[in-house]
Design a protein around this motif. Structure first.
Motif, PDB file in Angstrom:
ATOM      1  N   ASP A   1     -15.654   3.423   0.972  1.00  0.00           N
ATOM      2  CA  ASP A   1     -15.531   4.029  -0.419  1.00  0.00           C
ATOM      3  C   ASP A   1     -16.172   4.027  -1.273  1.00  0.00           C
ATOM      4  N   VAL A   2     -17.757   4.090  -1.110  1.00  0.00           N
ATOM      5  CA  VAL A   2     -18.528   5.078  -1.853  1.00  0.00           C
ATOM      6  C   VAL A   2     -18.099   6.716  -1.251  1.00  0.00           C
ATOM      7  N   LEU A   3     -18.453   6.310  -0.019  1.00  0.00           N
ATOM      8  CA  LEU A   3     -18.255   7.990   0.625  1.00  0.00           C
ATOM      9  C   LEU A   3     -17.447   8.277   0.257  1.00  0.00           C
ATOM     10  N   ASN A   4     -15.689   7.346   0.422  1.00  0.00           N
ATOM     11  CA  ASN A   4     -14.423   8.521  -0.381  1.00  0.00           C
ATOM     12  C   ASN A   4     -14.764   9.110  -1.917  1.00  0.00           C
TER      13      ASN A   4
ATOM     14  N   VAL B   1      -1.178   4.107   6.862  1.00  0.00           N
ATOM     15  CA  VAL B   1      -0.898   4.637   5.033  1.00  0.00           C
ATOM     16  C   VAL B   1      -2.585   5.164   4.907  1.00  0.00           C
ATOM     17  N   SER B   2      -2.739   6.047   4.353  1.00  0.00           N
ATOM     18  CA  SER B   2      -3.768   6.547   4.066  1.00  0.00           C
ATOM     19  C   SER B   2      -4.286   6.415   3.119  1.00  0.00           C
ATOM     20  N   THR B   3      -5.775   6.485   3.146  1.00  0.00           N
ATOM     21  CA  THR B   3      -6.737   6.934   1.194  1.00  0.00           C
ATOM     22  C   THR B   3      -6.629   8.042   1.050  1.00  0.00           C
ATOM     23  N   ARG B   4      -6.733   8.854   1.696  1.00  0.00           N
ATOM     24  CA  ARG B   4      -5.969  10.765   1.457  1.00  0.00           C
ATOM     25  C   ARG B   4      -5.900  11.013   0.449  1.00  0.00           C
ATOM     26  N   THR B   5      -5.818  11.433  -0.733  1.00  0.00           N
ATOM     27  CA  THR B   5      -5.257  12.202  -2.270  1.00  0.00           C
ATOM     28  C   THR B   5      -5.260  13.363  -2.235  1.00  0.00           C
ATOM     29  N   PRO B   6      -4.284  13.748  -3.059  1.00  0.00           N
ATOM     30  CA  PRO B   6      -3.858  15.441  -3.046  1.00  0.00           C
ATOM     31  C   PRO B   6      -5.392  15.848  -3.455  1.00  0.00           C
ATOM     32  N   ARG B   7      -5.966  15.113  -4.326  1.00  0.00           N
ATOM     33  CA  ARG B   7      -8.379  15.269  -4.832  1.00  0.00           C
ATOM     34  C   ARG B   7      -8.566  15.433  -4.169  1.00  0.00           C
ATOM     35  N   ALA B   8      -8.288  14.954  -2.522  1.00  0.00           N
ATOM     36  CA  ALA B   8      -9.214  15.694  -1.547  1.00  0.00           C
ATOM     37  C   ALA B   8      -9.447  17.194  -1.600  1.00  0.00           C
ATOM     38  N   ARG B   9     -10.948  17.249  -1.065  1.00  0.00           N
ATOM     39  CA  ARG B   9     -11.522  18.513  -0.817  1.00  0.00           C
ATOM     40  C   ARG B   9     -10.746  19.267   0.282  1.00  0.00           C
ATOM     41  N   PRO B  10     -10.215  20.279  -0.029  1.00  0.00           N
ATOM     42  CA  PRO B  10      -8.890  21.386   1.204  1.00  0.00           C
ATOM     43  C   PRO B  10     -10.155  21.591   2.319  1.00  0.00           C
TER      44      PRO B  10
ATOM     45  N   VAL C   1       1.339  -1.483  -0.252  1.00  0.00           N
ATOM     46  CA  VAL C   1      -0.173  -0.270  -0.490  1.00  0.00           C
ATOM     47  C   VAL C   1       0.997   1.129  -0.377  1.00  0.00           C
ATOM     48  N   PHE C   2       0.143   2.251  -0.229  1.00  0.00           N
ATOM     49  CA  PHE C   2       1.041   3.368  -0.555  1.00  0.00           C
ATOM     50  C   PHE C   2       0.027   4.621  -0.651  1.00  0.00           C
ATOM     51  N   PRO C   3       0.199   6.022  -0.331  1.00  0.00           N
ATOM     52  CA  PRO C   3      -0.447   7.223   0.183  1.00  0.00           C
ATOM     53  C   PRO C   3      -1.592   6.854  -0.693  1.00  0.00           C
ATOM     54  N   GLY C   4      -2.777   6.877  -0.570  1.00  0.00           N
ATOM     55  CA  GLY C   4      -3.782   7.628  -1.424  1.00  0.00           C
ATOM     56  C   GLY C   4      -4.018   6.195  -2.262  1.00  0.00           C
ATOM     57  N   PHE C   5      -4.095   5.122  -1.827  1.00  0.00           N
ATOM     58  CA  PHE C   5      -4.563   3.378  -1.636  1.00  0.00           C
ATOM     59  C   PHE C   5      -5.867   3.712  -2.259  1.00  0.00           C
ATOM     60  N   GLN C   6      -6.781   3.591  -3.104  1.00  0.00           N
ATOM     61  CA  GLN C   6      -7.988   3.107  -3.375  1.00  0.00           C
ATOM     62  C   GLN C   6      -8.452   1.273  -2.274  1.00  0.00           C
ATOM     63  N   ALA C   7      -9.200   2.435  -1.327  1.00  0.00           N
ATOM     64  CA  ALA C   7      -9.794   1.439   0.096  1.00  0.00           C
ATOM     65  C   ALA C   7     -10.316  -0.098  -0.254  1.00  0.00           C
ATOM     66  N   LEU C   8     -11.437  -0.058  -1.413  1.00  0.00           N
ATOM     67  CA  LEU C   8     -11.997  -1.098  -1.962  1.00  0.00           C
ATOM     68  C   LEU C   8     -10.751  -1.915  -3.187  1.00  0.00           C
TER      69      LEU C   8
ATOM     70  N   ALA D   1     -10.959   9.867   4.917  1.00  0.00           N
ATOM     71  CA  ALA D   1      -9.887   9.086   4.596  1.00  0.00           C
ATOM     72  C   ALA D   1     -10.131   7.985   5.641  1.00  0.00           C
ATOM     73  N   GLU D   2      -9.026   6.880   5.442  1.00  0.00           N
ATOM     74  CA  GLU D   2      -9.655   5.680   6.180  1.00  0.00           C
ATOM     75  C   GLU D   2      -7.658   5.540   6.302  1.00  0.00           C
ATOM     76  N   SER D   3      -7.446   4.857   7.516  1.00  0.00           N
ATOM     77  CA  SER D   3      -5.318   4.271   8.033  1.00  0.00           C
ATOM     78  C   SER D   3      -5.565   3.495   8.146  1.00  0.00           C
ATOM     79  N   LEU D   4      -5.133   2.649   7.507  1.00  0.00           N
ATOM     80  CA  LEU D   4      -4.208   0.873   7.012  1.00  0.00           C
ATOM     81  C   LEU D   4      -3.421   0.920   7.733  1.00  0.00           C
ATOM     82  N   ALA D   5      -3.151  -0.222   9.312  1.00  0.00           N
ATOM     83  CA  ALA D   5      -1.840   0.057   9.662  1.00  0.00           C
ATOM     84  C   ALA D   5      -0.880  -1.103   9.318  1.00  0.00           C
ATOM     85  N   ILE D   6       0.205  -1.529   9.107  1.00  0.00           N
ATOM     86  CA  ILE D   6       1.650  -1.551   8.026  1.00  0.00           C
ATOM     87  C   ILE D   6       1.605  -2.614   9.079  1.00  0.00           C
ATOM     88  N   THR D   7       1.918  -3.639   8.625  1.00  0.00           N
ATOM     89  CA  THR D   7       2.522  -5.102   9.908  1.00  0.00           C
ATOM     90  C   THR D   7       3.809  -5.217   9.238  1.00  0.00           C
ATOM     91  N   HIS D   8       4.999  -4.838   8.141  1.00  0.00           N
ATOM     92  CA  HIS D   8       6.260  -5.012   7.804  1.00  0.00           C
ATOM     93  C   HIS D   8       6.668  -3.807   6.509  1.00  0.00           C
TER      94      HIS D   8
END
Lengths: 250, 250
Positions: B48-51, A71-80, A34-41, A85-92
């Motif tokens: 993700d719909v709401l994202n 790592v967050s789903t938030r992207t540069p396209r987010a409205r100011p 995963v990487f910042p701005g990944f698509q949750a689904l 957004a949601e953040s996923l925990a990283i194991t490695h």
């Protein structure tokens, strides 16, 4: 001499047995990058299918990123000023990832277009690829993967809304413009499964589970998730919706 | 006196305007509750719909749990020695949750059955419910919600594989055994949208978005996610698959 021959035969047969198991047994060690701005689904469609599979068979998962920070789903396209957004925990991290991964999942999302942030992902993929048994990409993850050059010459599909960007990342790929997913199992090469945008990750994962663990398990999981699978890999109304009908090779 | 009257009229009209906005403007403040053993797709289908909606309109999200620690999908059903699970970062605890939430999402998952772990979730729901504008449940989240008593007398559906458990949590609920989702907008009460198992969370969220933000936005998001929506709330083949055809009231 007889003892030596029997020993030799034993070694040879053991080798065949191990090799055969490596090639044909269902995979058990999964990883996802995963990487910042990944698509949750893109991430949680496949993973929830596999979460259910993990109740049936022994499989493990590692969630990999450049650092251990969530790592967050938030992207540069987010409205100011908004916080959706949601953040996923990283194991490695890519550095301390286990060496014995068999299946690597590569999701997409707007973050794939932020090339400096995905550079460590591509470096990791290039390093680990020769030791994998399978790669599965979802959505614009095909573009991220194609940019490594590892898709060159292979058949693949990807997100249809951003088709132009996806195909631009791999000019030597045999892109399939109308497909829910594409399974490329070219002989002698690591099988690569690529899927169309976002929710197509569910269908490619069900197809992968069906092939490697059987239809009974796949249909059982689909019924548990109350999900109506698309079973035809060529089903793709979104190719026309997004006018993603062109193949750079044709 | 004229000034006073105009002032009074102004106050009255302002009051109407604010009240009208509260009732009819689309909601913008979303929260989701999670607990150990939540079902990943119950959460990330709707989110993700709401994202994607958050790229079109100003909406905010808080992810709520009993503590600030990341919450895992892992359940007591997990096979010993395996590691297949994902953990979601938490933005607020139930204690420090913002007071102005409008929409509360309640997912399901095997964790709903671990009643001591969901007790703080139910306490929070009971506390916040009177101030909400909408509740949306997915899967066995309907059972978790029903146990609070707040679904009593309302029409609702839930996961079909675990239908018996779901309905056992709310003997006074008007359970609908064959429905992809149920929208209960009883006059004078907080609207409650309940959906069937796991992937049904996508469809109920699309229906909710369609109603409150319009079909153009809903269909645009579906095309972006390359998701074929179920638009008929009574579509439910899984009711028969799981023999979840009974209603405790009938």
């Amino acid at each position: 001499m007889l003892t030596y021959s029997l020993l030799l035969i034993g070694v040879v047969f053991s080798g065949i047995a191990i090799s055969s198991q490596n090639i044909t047994s269902p995979p058990s060690k999964y990883g996802i990058v995963v990487f910042p701005g990944f698509q949750a689904l893109d991430v949680f469609g496949p993973l929830d299918v596999l979460n259910m599979l993990s109740l049936e068979v022994d499989i493990d998962l590692v969630v990999l990123a450049a650092t251990k920070d969530p790592v967050s789903t938030r992207t540069p396209r987010a409205r100011p000023g908004t916080s959706f957004a949601e953040s996923l925990a990283i194991t490695h991290t890519f550095e301390d990832a286990p060496k014995d991964l068999e299946v690597l999942l590569i999701p997409g999302g707007y973050g794939t277009r932020v090339l400096n942030q995905t550079a460590p992902v591509r470096e990791y993929i290039k390093k680990v690829f020769p030791n994998l048994r399978y790669v599965i990409t979802v959505c614009t993850g095909a573009g991220l993967f194609a940019r490594t050059g590892l898709l060159d010459g292979r058949r693949a599909t990807g997100n249809k809304k951003y088709w132009d960007w996806v195909v631009s990342q791999g000019p030597k790929v045999q892109w399939v413009p109308k497909a829910r997913w594409v399974e490329d199992e070219t002989a002698g090469q690591i099988p690569i499964w690529t899927s169309s945008g976002v929710s197509a990750g569910l269908d490619v994962t069900f197809a992968f589970v069906k092939k490697h663990y059987g239809e009974d398990i796949a249909s059982g999981i689909a019924n548990t998730l109350e999900y109506e699978r698309h079973l035809d890999s060529t089903w793709d109304p979104f190719s026309a919706v997004w006018n993603a009908t062109w193949n750079p090779k044709s």
